[in-house]
Design an enzyme around this catalytic site. Structure first.
Site, PDB file in Angstrom:
ATOM      1  N   ASP A 195      -9.442   5.964  -2.606  1.00  0.00           N
ATOM      2  CA  ASP A 195      -8.445   6.478  -3.086  1.00  0.00           C
ATOM      3  C   ASP A 195      -8.797   7.075  -4.451  1.00  0.00           C
ATOM      4  OD1 ASP A 195      -8.977   4.376  -4.808  1.00  0.00           O
ATOM      5  OD2 ASP A 195      -6.821   3.546  -4.757  1.00  0.00           O
TER       6      ASP A 195
ATOM      7  N   GLU B  29       0.818  -1.168  -0.085  1.00  0.00           N
ATOM      8  CA  GLU B  29       0.193  -0.013  -0.106  1.00  0.00           C
ATOM      9  C   GLU B  29       0.830   1.230   0.022  1.00  0.00           C
ATOM     10  OE1 GLU B  29      -3.164   0.320  -0.325  1.00  0.00           O
ATOM     11  OE2 GLU B  29      -3.679  -1.931  -0.369  1.00  0.00           O
TER      12      GLU B  29
ATOM     13  N   TYR C  36      -6.834   6.007   4.662  1.00  0.00           N
ATOM     14  CA  TYR C  36      -6.830   5.071   3.615  1.00  0.00           C
ATOM     15  C   TYR C  36      -5.977   4.083   3.973  1.00  0.00           C
ATOM     16  CZ  TYR C  36      -5.411   2.754  -0.345  1.00  0.00           C
ATOM     17  OH  TYR C  36      -5.017   1.608  -1.138  1.00  0.00           O
TER      18      TYR C  36
END
Ligand code: SF4
Length: 341
Positions: free
Chosen positions: A146, A47, A128
């Site tokens: 996102d 990520e 996020y």
């Protein structure tokens, strides 16, 4: 009393949307190295690397980083220079520094946090990333938003939803039985079907639930890219090359290594070798080569010159040590072109 936001339904039937999206994801998802793992460290790494970076550019770095630091404990014990060297070429080095600091905090506290709220206490982990790790690794029913998800939600609803409205809509749409898969499906769908330009509406699995069926007219134009010329000196001695270290308080890439920059006509700051294109022309100097490089909103036209004597505070670095050095992405590109990497 917790504050409640007004409900935002982006599709006429959330349950039909979930079923269609998950079934598309089950049969079409890309085979990426971080798929199919529940290891929170690996999910976290993917990520962070994927922020502002394309999947294709991340894959090789992901394997290499895990080869060097296979666990959060190994990352916590590493020297910062080694972490930056493993990150070299990905850019946005603050991500690597934050991840290193967060790994130290996890090891100090003795446990990898599982809830999204706890994860947000770690350096470099925002809303996020916390939601992505918690839903994929620990099955927490929490939605992600996102850039891809934002675009999909706006097109589905046919409205220019604000970011806050997107978070509310994503939470309402989430499939709480498979939150990790659903979140990945939303992002994957945005990346490969509902793409920024020319979305694939003809093959879209949720076309009958979409209000837009095409690009949603945007209110703002993307900012134009700036253009800039820069010059560097490539100076070699035997099997060593001359490099300089960026200041530790530089706003961009502090502490990383690069080639000595030549400031045109001496207009630059201290520490840069000065250089005049007109005198280079008079001396009939020819550049070694030119290349292009883009950083955020600037397109650089880069000229590399054979280095002359320089007053800048530089260091001879043996070529066989370059792979372990935290080099800037541009330095890496120049040295690759010179076949030193
Ligand atoms: Fe996106 Fe087109 Fe599908 Fe709508 S129909 S969700 S715009 S790909």
């Amino acid at each position: 009393m917790p504050r409640t936001h007004p409900s935002i339904l982006v599709v006429p039937s959330s349950s039909r949307y979930r079923t269609a999206l998950l079934s598309w994801y089950d049969s079409h998802r890309r085979d990426l190295p971080w798929r199919g793992t529940r290891d929170p460290y690996r999910i976290w790494l993917s990520e962070i690397m994927l922020q502002q970076t394309r999947v294709a550019a991340v894959i090789e770095h992901y394997y290499e980083f895990l080869r060097r630091f296979p666990t959060v404990e190994k990352l916590a014990r590493a020297r910062e220079a080694s972490v930056l060297a493993a990150w070299s070429g990905l850019g946005y080095y603050r991500r690597a520094r934050m991840m290193h600091a967060a790994a130290k905090q996890i090891v100090r506290e003795g446990k990898f946090p599982e809830a999204s709220e706890e994860l947000r206490n770690l350096p470099g982990i925002g809303r996020y990333t916390a939601a992505a790790i918690a839903s994929i690794a620990f099955n927490e029913s929490v939605a992600v938003v996102d850039g891809n998800v934002e675009r999909v939600l706006r097109r589905l609803s046919g409205k220019l939803l604000s970011l806050r409205e997107c978070w509310t809509a994503a939470a309402e749409l989430l499939d709480s039985t498979r939150p990790g898969d659903f979140n990945q499906a939303m992002m994957e769908f945005g990346a490969v079907v509902c793409t920024p330009r020319m979305p694939g509406c003809l093959t879209c699995p949720v076309v009958d639930l979409c209000a837009t069926r095409g690009e949603l007219p945007s209110q703002s134009k993307p900012a134009p890219q700036r253009k800039k010329e820069i010059h560097f000196a490539l100076r070699c001695r035997g099997r060593a090359v001359l490099l300089v270290r960026r200041a530790m308080n530089a706003s961009l890439m502090p502490g990383m290594w690069e080639l000595p920059e030549m400031r045109v006509n001496g207009a630059g700051a201290a520490g840069k070798q000065t250089f005049s294109p007109s005198s280079a022309k008079r001396r009939k100097d020819k550049p070694l080569y030119k290349l292009r490089h883009a950083i955020t909103v600037t397109d650089y036209s880069v000229t590399v010159w054979r280095g002359r004597r320089t007053k800048v505070d530089a260091k001879w670095i043996p070529v066989d040590r370059l792979k372990q050095m935290p080099l800037t992405g541009l330095a890496r590109k120049i040295l690759r072109k010179a076949e030193m990497l």
